[in-house]
Structures are given as C-alpha cells and as structure tokens.
Write an enzyme that holds these catalytic residues in place. Structure first.
Site, PDB file in Angstrom:
ATOM      1  N   GLN A  41       2.781   9.982   1.379  1.00  0.00           N
ATOM      2  CA  GLN A  41       4.062   9.281   1.392  1.00  0.00           C
ATOM      3  C   GLN A  41       4.929   9.653   0.192  1.00  0.00           C
ATOM      4  OE1 GLN A  41       2.090   5.294   2.297  1.00  0.00           O
ATOM      5  NE2 GLN A  41       4.110   5.082   3.248  1.00  0.00           N
TER       6      GLN A  41
ATOM      7  N   HIS B  45      -2.855   7.151   7.075  1.00  0.00           N
ATOM      8  CA  HIS B  45      -1.880   8.084   6.492  1.00  0.00           C
ATOM      9  C   HIS B  45      -2.562   9.366   6.009  1.00  0.00           C
ATOM     10  CE1 HIS B  45       2.086   6.289   6.380  1.00  0.00           C
ATOM     11  NE2 HIS B  45       1.616   5.153   5.912  1.00  0.00           N
TER      12      HIS B  45
ATOM     13  N   GLY C  27       0.830  -1.192   0.000  1.00  0.00           N
ATOM     14  CA  GLY C  27       0.000   0.000   0.000  1.00  0.00           C
ATOM     15  C   GLY C  27       0.865   1.241   0.000  1.00  0.00           C
TER      16      GLY C  27
ATOM     17  N   CYS D  40       5.846  -0.307   7.174  1.00  0.00           N
ATOM     18  CA  CYS D  40       5.463   0.843   6.367  1.00  0.00           C
ATOM     19  C   CYS D  40       6.637   1.252   5.489  1.00  0.00           C
ATOM     20  CB  CYS D  40       5.062   1.989   7.293  1.00  0.00           C
ATOM     21  SG  CYS D  40       4.538   3.483   6.459  1.00  0.00           S
ATOM     22  N   LEU D  41       6.337   1.608   4.248  1.00  0.00           N
ATOM     23  CA  LEU D  41       7.386   2.069   3.343  1.00  0.00           C
ATOM     24  C   LEU D  41       8.038   3.359   3.839  1.00  0.00           C
ATOM     25  CD1 LEU D  41       5.710   1.320  -0.102  1.00  0.00           C
ATOM     26  CD2 LEU D  41       7.510   0.003   1.054  1.00  0.00           C
TER      27      LEU D  41
ATOM     28  N   HIS E 111      -4.458   1.062   7.551  1.00  0.00           N
ATOM     29  CA  HIS E 111      -3.122   1.662   7.550  1.00  0.00           C
ATOM     30  C   HIS E 111      -3.033   2.823   6.566  1.00  0.00           C
ATOM     31  CE1 HIS E 111       1.414   1.163   7.793  1.00  0.00           C
ATOM     32  NE2 HIS E 111       1.283   1.901   6.702  1.00  0.00           N
ATOM     33  N   GLU E 112      -3.506   2.624   5.343  1.00  0.00           N
ATOM     34  CA  GLU E 112      -3.396   3.670   4.322  1.00  0.00           C
ATOM     35  C   GLU E 112      -4.338   4.837   4.604  1.00  0.00           C
ATOM     36  OE1 GLU E 112      -0.808   3.582   2.557  1.00  0.00           O
ATOM     37  OE2 GLU E 112      -0.387   1.493   3.000  1.00  0.00           O
TER      38      GLU E 112
END
Length: 156
Positions: free
Chosen positions: A51, A134, A46, A88-89, A130-131
C-alpha cells in the site's frame, strides 16, 4: 519518521505478490516506522507494505490496543465466521460487506525478527486477514457481498 503516499485501487502494485523478508535491515526498520506513522496519520487500523509501494511481506495493525508488526505473516488456523462492513486506506471513503473468519491464529516475525503467534477475534481477526491478503496481491473488494458504498465516518 515519514508519512508515505498510500497507493489506491487501480495501482498495479496492489495486485502483486510480496517477497518474503529474509532479514530486517535498517531500511526495513524505517519502512515499519513509516508504515505506522502513515497508518496513524490516515486514521487506519492496518497497512500493508504494498500500500506504500513496497513489495515485502510486512504489515502493521493497531485496533486501539497498540501497534502490531507482522513480518512474513501466515494464517495457520481459522474458524467461525463474521460478516460486516470493511474499508481500506487504498479505497478511501468506500466500504463493503465482507465475510471473514471470526477467529484466526497467525504466525509471524516481529520487528526484531523474533517468531511469534498472535490470536485474533472479531475486529483483530478481520484486520489480520485483510492485511495478509494485501501481501498476496488481493484486496477486500474481491469479496464484497453486494455493492461497495460510501463509508460512514465515525465523526458524522
């Protein structure tokens, strides 16, 4: 399209609330394509627009079943609970144990600005939560039970 730079924890843009998308312009379409390319290049499941430095309510997800595009997503129902490692990225190489709903229903628009609902369980529910988090200026580290640790990579 293009691979964009992924912002990492500590970047102030990751703590800002994203603006709603009013219309899907060609620029926003390019953003979605770039986000998918960036997510795949980074081996993520994701990616949310902040991000990559864009404060718009757009996220993409692919848990291995094909890409999901979420424009202005909202969780409209949730139940159950699951606890597991999350990464997480924007915090590369790290993970932490987080509790999330085991089942969620999300209302969003797709890349044609058509409204739809998506229902997710387990990994998809976790990725959706999660997304969307963000987009509200939050990161999973705020919910970690215990300590953040080095992530175990699949190829190790």
């Amino acid at each position: 399209m293009a691979i964009r730079q992924i912002r990492v924890a500590g970047d102030p843009i990751l703590n800002k609330v994203c603006k709603e998308v009013k219309e899907l312009t060609p620029k926003m379409q390019t953003l979605i394509e770039d986000m998918l390319d960036t997510m795949y290049e980074a081996n993520g499941v994701g990616l949310a627009a902040p991000q990559v430095g864009i404060l718009r309510r757009i996220a993409v997800i692919d848990i291995g079943e094909g890409p999901i595009v979420l424009v202005n997503p909202q969780i409209i129902a949730q139940d159950g609970e699951q606890t597991g490692d999350e990464a997480c990225l924007s915090l590369p190489g790290k993970a932490g144990e987080v509790s999330r709903p085991n089942h969620v229903i999300v209302r969003a628009f797709n890349d044609e600005m058509e409204e739809y609902e998506i229902e997710g369980e387990e990994l998809l529910a976790r990725a959706l939560c999660h997304e969307i988090e963000h987009l509200d200026g939050h990161m999973y580290m705020e919910h970690v039970i215990g300590e953040i640790h080095d992530a175990v990579m699949d190829d190790e």
